[in-house]
Design a protein around this motif. Structure first.
Motif, PDB file in Angstrom:
ATOM      1  N   ARG B  20      77.717  29.531  66.488  1.00 53.57           N
ATOM      2  CA  ARG B  20      79.022  29.485  65.832  1.00 53.57           C
ATOM      3  C   ARG B  20      80.206  29.752  66.761  1.00 53.57           C
ATOM      4  NH1 ARG B  20      75.792  31.418  61.030  1.00 53.57           N
ATOM      5  NH2 ARG B  20      76.222  30.026  59.304  1.00 53.57           N
ATOM      6  N   ARG B  23      82.607  26.604  67.351  1.00 53.30           N
ATOM      7  CA  ARG B  23      83.775  26.301  66.503  1.00 53.30           C
ATOM      8  C   ARG B  23      85.037  26.940  67.061  1.00 53.30           C
ATOM      9  NH1 ARG B  23      80.559  28.052  60.952  1.00 53.30           N
ATOM     10  NH2 ARG B  23      79.010  26.409  61.166  1.00 53.30           N
ATOM     11  N   SER B  72      83.355  33.050  62.012  1.00 53.28           N
ATOM     12  CA  SER B  72      83.913  31.888  62.705  1.00 53.28           C
ATOM     13  C   SER B  72      85.001  31.193  61.871  1.00 53.28           C
ATOM     14  CB  SER B  72      82.800  30.900  63.062  1.00 53.28           C
ATOM     15  OG  SER B  72      82.104  30.481  61.909  1.00 53.28           O
ATOM     16  N   LEU B 105      82.202  25.561  54.787  1.00 57.30           N
ATOM     17  CA  LEU B 105      81.410  26.776  55.001  1.00 57.30           C
ATOM     18  C   LEU B 105      80.661  27.242  53.762  1.00 57.30           C
ATOM     19  CD1 LEU B 105      83.851  28.846  57.223  1.00 57.30           C
ATOM     20  CD2 LEU B 105      82.018  27.289  57.911  1.00 57.30           C
ATOM     21  N   GLU B 109      77.635  24.006  54.238  1.00 60.15           N
ATOM     22  CA  GLU B 109      76.805  24.710  55.229  1.00 60.15           C
ATOM     23  C   GLU B 109      75.561  25.416  54.664  1.00 60.15           C
ATOM     24  OE1 GLU B 109      78.535  28.008  57.656  1.00 60.15           O
ATOM     25  OE2 GLU B 109      77.556  26.982  59.319  1.00 60.15           O
ATOM     26  N   LEU B 166      85.328  22.686  61.452  1.00 56.46           N
ATOM     27  CA  LEU B 166      84.247  23.370  60.736  1.00 56.46           C
ATOM     28  C   LEU B 166      83.234  22.364  60.186  1.00 56.46           C
ATOM     29  CD1 LEU B 166      86.202  26.202  58.867  1.00 56.46           C
ATOM     30  CD2 LEU B 166      85.031  26.294  61.075  1.00 56.46           C
ATOM     31  N   THR B 169      81.037  20.695  62.955  1.00 60.63           N
ATOM     32  CA  THR B 169      80.048  21.615  63.533  1.00 60.63           C
ATOM     33  C   THR B 169      78.953  21.961  62.512  1.00 60.63           C
ATOM     34  OG1 THR B 169      81.563  23.468  63.072  1.00 60.63           O
ATOM     35  CG2 THR B 169      81.536  22.614  65.316  1.00 60.63           C
TER      36      THR B 169
END
Lengths: 218, 218
Positions: B20, B23, B72, B105, B109, B166, B169
């Protein structure tokens, strides 16, 4: 401008404040903003009309004039940016509060949310007990770290903030698991959040949807 | 003021940009801010010195003068708030970009990160195949929705933003799974992110840590 949020027509938790609209309602109550609620069924959430508000077909969404937002974390942050009382004025303290907002949603919530899903979806699987134990270990690790960070403080970092709204609502999902009670300062923190008048108004409003007496907020 | 971030001394991905800190490096490269990197071992991450920076004992952390941040998402947001180029100026567009940061996120994620963990930790468990299939179904649902939302656009909402850092990644973790290729516009979106000069500088810097030639950023 009128604020309209979406929430479950029939919440899976039967109105115990676990659905993610609770966070948004609580934030709006803290800053004293009235709001309308548009209830959607599970079928409607997956229809184009709702997906135009949230491409992932989830609740809550937030509409205010031409602005449409989704993601409870983002909506709570938006409310906190636009109104006083949910983020510190000092720039560094504000950045730290935002760090805790992300910690609540990205570090603490995932294993807790998984635990709820496993309890619903994998109860009949042969691995159920093992999966639950593995998740409980992950959750205990997070809570152990959180317990040290919180210490004897009332809130995560100084004054009550949007981060506490997110963290308390994330942790409430553990009620009934027995895990919260292993960390007395965290259990007390959650209880402290629940006694806030704004929390209570938000909780009552979302419970009223389930009990058949819909309220539309403050 | 000097910016110092923490990163893995030995990244589990062998420097392929999945940790992380990538990022944060990418965001700093986009805004042209130099930074130092303090490498920590897995043992050091759990020690009090590192936990004073991040109570959960994880990387990355961010230090700038008296300010210490972790998570992050929060660090990338902090960089985006303090420098031009990673968030729109228009208030509504900015709020929408932040919504996409949280979506990356909190909605996209979790199943993708779980998939990586399951592949490492649960390969010998009786539920492995079932878990992987269930996760892949969840991931496909998210990516199907994301694909519709993205359409033919270059980036998530107008100009390139912190949300794209974000989301790209997050999605890169699916490389090698075959799932990205099922959604050609998403695969092209990830590739588009990877061709940005700032991405490449960040990637090279974190790879150099692994290959034994540590760089300290731009």
């Amino acid at each position: 401008m009128t604020i309209t949020i979406t929430a479950f027509e029939r919440s899976p938790d039967r109105g115990r404040g676990l659905a993610r609209d609770m966070r948004v309602r609580w934030a709006l109550e803290e800053v004293g903003k009235a709001y309308d609620v548009h209830l959607v069924s599970f079928a409607e959430m997956k229809e184009p009309t709702h997906r135009a508000l949230n491409p992932f077909g989830q609740i809550p969404t937030y509409q205010e004039g031409d602005l449409t937002l989704f993601e409870s974390g983002s909506i709570v942050f938006h409310i906190a940016e636009r109104h006083k009382g949910l983020l510190p004025d000092d720039a560094d303290a504000r950045a730290r509060a935002i760090t805790w907002m992300f910690a609540a949603l990205n570090t603490v919530e995932p294993p807790i949310f998984d635990r709820s899903l496993v309890n619903i979806l994998e109860r009949d699987q042969p691995w159920f007990e093992h999966r639950l134990r593995t998740l409980d270990d992950s959750i205990r690790k997070r809570l152990s770290d959180l317990s040290v960070a919180l210490g004897e403080a009332d809130w995560l970092d100084g004054a009550f903030s949007a981060a506490d709204i997110l963290m308390v609502t994330v942790l409430r999902r553990l009620q009934g698991s027995g895990i919260l009670e292993e960390f007395p300062n965290i259990a007390a923190y959650v209880a402290r959040g629940e006694t806030r008048p704004a929390y209570k108004r938000a909780f009552d409003a979302q419970l009223a949807v389930f009990t058949g007496n819909p309220a539309t907020g403050s």
